[in-house]
Design an enzyme around this catalytic site. Structure first.
Site, PDB file in Angstrom:
ATOM      1  N   HIS A 170       2.316   4.295  -1.048  1.00  0.00           N
ATOM      2  CA  HIS A 170       1.274   3.578  -1.778  1.00  0.00           C
ATOM      3  C   HIS A 170       1.237   3.916  -3.278  1.00  0.00           C
ATOM      4  CE1 HIS A 170       0.062   1.830   1.885  1.00  0.00           C
ATOM      5  NE2 HIS A 170      -0.752   2.762   2.336  1.00  0.00           N
ATOM      6  N   HIS A 214      -6.221  -2.441   0.532  1.00  0.00           N
ATOM      7  CA  HIS A 214      -6.157  -1.614   1.743  1.00  0.00           C
ATOM      8  C   HIS A 214      -7.521  -1.517   2.437  1.00  0.00           C
ATOM      9  CE1 HIS A 214      -4.698   1.449   4.453  1.00  0.00           C
ATOM     10  NE2 HIS A 214      -3.519   1.455   3.856  1.00  0.00           N
ATOM     11  N   GLU A 220      -2.641  -5.447   5.799  1.00  0.00           N
ATOM     12  CA  GLU A 220      -2.278  -5.381   4.378  1.00  0.00           C
ATOM     13  C   GLU A 220      -1.160  -6.375   4.098  1.00  0.00           C
ATOM     14  OE1 GLU A 220      -1.283  -1.071   4.031  1.00  0.00           O
ATOM     15  OE2 GLU A 220      -2.283  -1.133   5.951  1.00  0.00           O
TER      16      GLU A 220
HETATM   17  C1  GAL Z   1      -1.048   2.421   5.807  1.00  0.00           C
HETATM   18  C2  GAL Z   1       0.260   2.980   6.281  1.00  0.00           C
HETATM   19  C3  GAL Z   1      -0.053   4.133   7.207  1.00  0.00           C
HETATM   20  C4  GAL Z   1      -0.935   5.153   6.527  1.00  0.00           C
HETATM   21  C5  GAL Z   1      -2.152   4.473   5.937  1.00  0.00           C
HETATM   22  C6  GAL Z   1      -3.008   5.389   5.122  1.00  0.00           C
HETATM   23  O1  GAL Z   1      -0.832   1.351   4.930  1.00  0.00           O
HETATM   24  O2  GAL Z   1       0.996   1.984   6.920  1.00  0.00           O
HETATM   25  O3  GAL Z   1       1.143   4.738   7.659  1.00  0.00           O
HETATM   26  O4  GAL Z   1      -0.202   5.813   5.539  1.00  0.00           O
HETATM   27  O5  GAL Z   1      -1.780   3.411   5.108  1.00  0.00           O
HETATM   28  O6  GAL Z   1      -3.526   6.417   5.898  1.00  0.00           O
END
Ligand code: GAL
Length: 401
Positions: free
Chosen positions: A155, A229, A365
């Site tokens: 991210h 998110h 997402e």
């Molecule tokens: C998501 C990702 C997960 C985890 C989460 C945040 O987008 O696919 O693996 O990292 O964010 O906790």
């Protein structure tokens, strides 16, 4: 295609009232825009299109953080904070018009700054999801990124867009109210090349849709993949798991992952697997299936390859039959990450004072596929100086009997 980010704010009608609160009230007639949810249900307290600004706190950088409250006249309310561009709450009516916050989050800025490891509600950038081993090569140059999810970059890195204080401009017209957030990421920030001018325009419409329009331009070739998110629980944040929510995803394929959640490069069929959501299925119905990919992800944590080509298309639909709330997600993106909140472990206290445990919310997402900069057969995430990154995602709410 957009050519510039600095569009004229022609719809802006802002009045600063005192120093603490900014109120924009639409001088709408009684009609407003018609939509599938335009009749107010009993119990729904109709307001008018409106945006308010409140001081929310001070970021570690010393910058003031504001909360903007966007309201429409059909019982929908969205709160957005300028720290991370985070959707702090999203209130929508149930089938009886009872409004409830359906987005997971925190009640104060300190929690967002100190413990938002789940990225609740945040704008994610420069690159949503993972880049393998924190590196990629573009035009023959290898770029090293900070590793924050061993051994990968997750991210956008530890100081990704979810940690930035965005500039905010309210906007309004007869049928919607909006907030235009902008942030300039310097060349080399979190290891990414190019100075990236970014804009995220949130628009709340009279038919209970929240539109997110993402724009970016760069000074040098780079990679970009932006998303929001938010985690949803359509029964209400803090009310337990989403196992009985029914989910439909318009995808025949998904991208399986390795043990570090990086796509293997395979585009696999969902048919005959617990990943098949082409017709609505309860989220919890197959989540404990022993499919190897569910073991790897601790549940669902996978990118779906959306059917339907370019343009704004229906991607997913989430239904809570108890409350009657329905979320429709439309996007111009080629993929969507279905993450069933697997890492929520009961250690965080959410907006209404309840702890969040596994699957108390789920994230959908919209995105380009994870690790695309290292995967030749995935749609490209490269942005060049003469181009504009321009994507749209819509969260539209309705109710069902
Ligand atoms: C998501 C990702 C997960 C985890 C989460 C945040 O987008 O696919 O693996 O990292 O964010 O906790």
């Amino acid at each position: 295609m957009q050519t510039a980010l600095s569009s004229p704010k022609k719809s802006l009608r802002a009045v600063l009232v005192g120093s603490a609160v900014l109120v924009l009230a639409a001088s709408l007639g009684t009609g407003g825009a018609a939509g599938s949810v335009s009749r107010a249900a009993p119990g729904c307290n109709r307001g008018s299109l409106n945006i308010e600004r409140h001081r929310y706190g001070t970021a570690p950088s010393g910058a003031t953080v504001h909360l903007y409250k966007l309201t429409n006249s059909h019982c929908m309310r969205v709160k957005i904070i300028t720290y991370g561009g985070i959707i702090q709450s999203l209130s929508v009516p149930n089938r009886n018009g009872r409004t409830r916050n359906v987005a997971l989050g925190f009640s104060n800025l300190d929690d967002y700054v100190e413990q938002n490891d789940p990225y609740f509600g945040a704008i994610i950038g420069r690159y949503a999801n993972r880049i393998a081993n924190g590196e990629f090569t573009l035009d023959g140059v290898t770029y090293e990124l900070p590793v924050n999810n061993d051994p990968n970059t997750l991210h956008g890195g530890p100081k990704g867009f979810h940690t930035k204080v965005w500039d905010a401009q309210p906007a309004q017209d007869a049928n919607s109210v909006g907030l235009e957030l902008s942030y300039t990421s310097r060349d080399g920030e979190q290891g990414f090349p190019g100075r990236l001018e970014t804009e995220v325009r949130y628009t709340l419409t009279e038919n209970n849709a929240l539109r997110m329009h993402y724009l970016a331009t760069t000074s040098q070739p780079t990679v970009v993949n932006l998303t929001n998110h938010s985690y949803f629980n359509l029964g209400g944040e803090g009310t337990g798991t989403i196992y009985d929510h029914r989910l439909k995803i318009n995808a025949n394929h998904y991208t399986p992952v390795d043990s570090t959640l990086i796509p293997t490069g395979r585009i696999a069929r969902v048919a005959g697997t617990p990943f098949d959501f082409r017709t609505p299925k309860a989220v919890g119905a197959r989540i404990r299936n022993s499919h190897p990919q569910l073991l790897t992800g601790l549940g669902y944590d996978h990118n779906y390859v959306l059917n339907g080509g370019q343009g704004l298309k229906p991607a997913a639909r989430l239904t809570d039959t108890k409350s009657g709330r329905v979320l429709h997600i439309l996007t111009t993106e080629p993929g969507i990450q279905f993450y069933s909140g697997n890492f929520l472990d009961g250690t965080l206290i959410g907006t209404s004072g309840h702890t969040y445990r596994q699957s108390d919310g789920l994230a959908l997402e919209t995105q380009h596929y994870p690790d695309s900069p290292n995967q030749r057969n995935f749609p490209s995430t490269v942005l060049r100086p003469n181009e504009t990154y321009d994507t749209t995602t819509v969260f539209k709410f309705s109710t069902t009997g």
